[in-house]
Design an enzyme around this catalytic site. Structure first.
Site, PDB file in Angstrom:
ATOM      1  N   LYS A  25       1.338   9.038  -6.310  1.00 17.11           N
ATOM      2  CA  LYS A  25      -0.010   8.447  -6.327  1.00 17.11           C
ATOM      3  C   LYS A  25      -0.719   8.891  -7.597  1.00 17.11           C
ATOM      4  CE  LYS A  25      -4.138   8.187  -3.359  1.00 17.11           C
ATOM      5  NZ  LYS A  25      -4.641   8.500  -2.011  1.00 17.11           N
ATOM      6  N   ARG A  67       1.481  -1.296   5.898  1.00 12.90           N
ATOM      7  CA  ARG A  67       0.115  -1.245   6.425  1.00 12.90           C
ATOM      8  C   ARG A  67      -0.189  -2.489   7.242  1.00 12.90           C
ATOM      9  NH1 ARG A  67      -2.406   1.851   1.907  1.00 12.90           N
ATOM     10  NH2 ARG A  67      -0.621   2.572   0.713  1.00 12.90           N
ATOM     11  N   ASP A  83      -6.115  -2.010   5.066  1.00 14.11           N
ATOM     12  CA  ASP A  83      -5.060  -1.592   4.126  1.00 14.11           C
ATOM     13  C   ASP A  83      -4.813  -0.091   4.213  1.00 14.11           C
ATOM     14  OD1 ASP A  83      -7.777  -1.972   2.936  1.00 14.11           O
ATOM     15  OD2 ASP A  83      -6.935  -0.685   1.383  1.00 14.11           O
TER      16      ASP A  83
HETATM   17  P1  AMP Z   1      -8.190   3.106  -1.781  1.00 11.52           P
HETATM   18  O1  AMP Z   1      -9.669   3.107  -1.785  1.00 11.52           O
HETATM   19  O2  AMP Z   1      -7.558   4.339  -2.377  1.00 11.52           O
HETATM   20  O3  AMP Z   1      -7.608   2.771  -0.444  1.00 11.52           O
HETATM   21  O4  AMP Z   1      -7.755   1.945  -2.781  1.00 11.52           O
HETATM   22  C1  AMP Z   1      -8.101   0.590  -2.607  1.00 11.52           C
HETATM   23  C2  AMP Z   1      -7.358  -0.236  -3.608  1.00 11.52           C
HETATM   24  O5  AMP Z   1      -7.766   0.083  -4.933  1.00 11.52           O
HETATM   25  C3  AMP Z   1      -5.846  -0.059  -3.587  1.00 11.52           C
HETATM   26  O6  AMP Z   1      -5.258  -1.307  -3.875  1.00 11.52           O
HETATM   27  C4  AMP Z   1      -5.608   0.932  -4.707  1.00 11.52           C
HETATM   28  O7  AMP Z   1      -4.312   0.865  -5.224  1.00 11.52           O
HETATM   29  C5  AMP Z   1      -6.653   0.483  -5.728  1.00 11.52           C
HETATM   30  N1  AMP Z   1      -7.056   1.555  -6.646  1.00 11.52           N
HETATM   31  C6  AMP Z   1      -7.782   2.655  -6.353  1.00 11.52           C
HETATM   32  N2  AMP Z   1      -7.969   3.408  -7.452  1.00 11.52           N
HETATM   33  C7  AMP Z   1      -7.350   2.778  -8.484  1.00 11.52           C
HETATM   34  C8  AMP Z   1      -7.184   3.054  -9.879  1.00 11.52           C
HETATM   35  N3  AMP Z   1      -7.697   4.124 -10.448  1.00 11.52           N
HETATM   36  N4  AMP Z   1      -6.462   2.163 -10.595  1.00 11.52           N
HETATM   37  C9  AMP Z   1      -5.951   1.063 -10.036  1.00 11.52           C
HETATM   38  N5  AMP Z   1      -6.081   0.742  -8.748  1.00 11.52           N
HETATM   39  C10 AMP Z   1      -6.767   1.587  -7.966  1.00 11.52           C
HETATM   40 MG    MG Z   2      -5.853   2.705   0.299  1.00 17.67          MG
END
Ligand code: AMP
Ligand code: MG
Length: 491
Positions: free
Chosen positions: A117, A187, A256
């Site tokens: 990650k 998911r 998700d």
């Molecule tokens: P999360 O809030 O971690 O569940 O992420 C929600 C979505 O945003 C997912 O598709 C992640 O892969 C994407 N995401 C979160 N942070 C980043 C980042 N720094 N760069 C690219 N995608 C991101």
């Molecule tokens: Mg997520």
């Protein structure tokens, strides 16, 4: 994207069954090389349970592996496609900053995902940089390992490396990568993606794959899609009951972020509740309390209804019939949840047999806690260790009346006092990752590269049901603050 080296005689040998799914479910993408990886935390115990010799992952070699600069043997890195309802709104998502290296089969025969990650951009990054920062990755590490020790199904954390690169958020921050180990990363949102963007045959192949991987026992039964849905619902009901029982607030229960395996995944703005209050919300972005502590069971059912919707074509050729079947199954969630929660609550109260009034006994205690702003974990601990005289909570008339009822209830079962205490000790943690302790350990690690508090807290959390005097300072609730604790979406 810069490529990575292949390890010669690498420590791991990975397999890639997910890559056998239709290519619409993922994109091949390698981790983007980072400048100067350094391991800051490593989970040797987890490594050993995976059958990996962590000595092979010492020094530069380990750092390069956990950073994605060096690919383990058999790795076929990919980013998974998924969609999801975020705070109720449907969006196309996907691994925007995570790369699945492959699957590891443990000595006990479990197939586990090994995911990095923060491994760089992917076709699903949307505007993001694909990177992660040190604080949130350490936070995921400590929270997930705490949940594991508390007996809550969860993804695990194998290592955190710093990348030697700066990541820009509101301020420049140290970049980091977490090696995450999970039963899978399939998911609810993966099924939503399949239903919205893929053919019925592709949806079926995802369902068949998931059943084989997580519910092998139903793979060969008649009506296996219905059994699958029932099984996912049961696992989720049991999972959410465990969250409620330990006071865990996930914070961002978007579809998700819900794994069909029944593990807790995607630790972002999560935190543990101190004072009992169903309205507890920590996440700064959850302004309407959609994902408040007390809403979690209802939200889980809502998310599972979204999963069931994706399944309609697999349940019955008539949509009307399929909707009826799906509604029946989802309607069962509250019953399963209540059963799991009440069974856990009985354990916390030292109750072995079942009486109808047990629910009321538990609810009355919670109502008292809420009224008196009492610390959820420490009230149960005082009941367990018979330290009631030390807490004001137990001296009020109503509380004394409740305690008398509880004592009477305990007498209506054959088990002796020591047996009751034993059960309560197994169900009531002494140490949870309290927010002020997590924050102080992350601050020292990120700001001063001092990992002593982090390691110490991690050690205490690895045996949360043991009252070790060495860790007694972790029992105390934070002093009341005029600024309620807030968490920020971990990026
Ligand atoms: P999360 O809030 O971690 O569940 O992420 C929600 C979505 O945003 C997912 O598709 C992640 O892969 C994407 N995401 C979160 N942070 C980043 C980042 N720094 N760069 C690219 N995608 C991101
Ligand atoms: Mg997520």
């Amino acid at each position: 994207m810069a490529s990575c080296d292949r390890a010669q005689g690498a420590a791991w040998h990975l397999e890639n069954t997910y890559a056998s799914l239709p290519t619409t479910f993922y994109s091949h993408v390698k981790p983007t090389r980072v400048r100067a990886p350094q391991v800051v935390v490593r989970n040797n115990a987890l490594g050993a349970s995976l059958g990996q010799d962590m000595n092979d992952l010492e020094g530069e070699r380990g750092a390069a592996t956990f950073a994605g600069n060096l690919l383990p043997e058999g790795a076929k890195p990919l980013a998974q496609a998924y969609a999801g309802h975020q705070f109720g709104h449907f969006t196309m998502l996907g691994d925007g900053r995570a790369v699945l290296l492959g699957e590891l089969v443990t000595p006990l025969g479990c197939r586990l995902d090994i995911q990095l990650k923060g491994a760089g951009r992917t076709p699903y990054s949307r505007g993001g940089d694909g990177r992660a920062t040190l604080g949130p990755m350490l936070r995921e590490y400590i929270m997930s390992e705490a949940m594991q020790a508390l007996g809550v199904p969860t993804s695990r954390s194998l290592a955190v490396v710093t990348t030697g690169e700066t990541v820009f958020r509101d301020t420049p921050l140290p970049g980091a990568i977490l090696t995450r180990v999970a039963a899978s990363h399939i998911r609810v949102g993966t099924f939503q993606y399949a239903a919205h963007y893929c053919s019925p045959a592709e949806l079926k192949s995802l369902a068949d794959y998931t059943i084989r991987r997580h519910f092998a026992e139903i793979a060969k039964t008649e009506g296996s899609y219905l059994s699958f849905l029932q099984a996912v619902i049961k696992r989720q009901a049991e999972l959410i009951a465990k969250w409620q029982l330990v006071g865990f607030v996930h914070g961002v229960m978007n579809t998700d972020n819900m794994a069909v395996s029944g593990e807790t995944i995607d630790y972002g703005p999560c935190a543990f509740m101190d004072n009992y209050d169903p309205a507890t919300v920590f996440s700064s972005i959850d302004q309407n309390g959609r994902y408040a502590y007390g809403h979690q069971p209802r939200i889980a059912a809502w998310n599972l209804a979204r999963l069931a919707e994706t399944f309609l074509p697999l349940l019955h050729h008539s949509e009307e019939e399929a909707v009826g079947i799906a509604n029946d199954v989802i309607g069962h969630f509250p019953v399963l949840y209540k059963q799991a929660w009440l069974s856990g609550m009985r354990g916390k109260l030292g109750i072995f047999n079942e009486e109808e009034a047990d629910l009321l006994l538990a609810e009355d205690l919670l109502a008292l806690m809420q009224e008196q702003n009492a610390d959820y974990t420490n009230i149960f601990l005082a009941l367990t260790l018979d330290e009631r005289s030390e807490m004001e909570f137990f001296s009020s008339t109503v509380s004394l009346a409740w305690q008398a009822r509880w004592q009477e209830r305990l007498r209506r079962q054959p088990q002796s006092g020591p047996k009751i205490k034993q059960l309560m000790q197994a169900c009531n943690p002494v140490v949870i990752p309290r927010n002020h302790r997590v924050e102080e350990s992350l601050f020292a690690a990120v700001t001063h590269q001092d990992y002593s508090l982090f390691e110490n807290l991690l050690a205490a959390l690895s045996a949360p049901f043991t009252a070790d005097p060495k860790y007694s300072h972790y029992r105390a609730a934070p002093s009341p603050s005029s600024h309620p604790y807030k968490t920020f979406c971990g990026t």
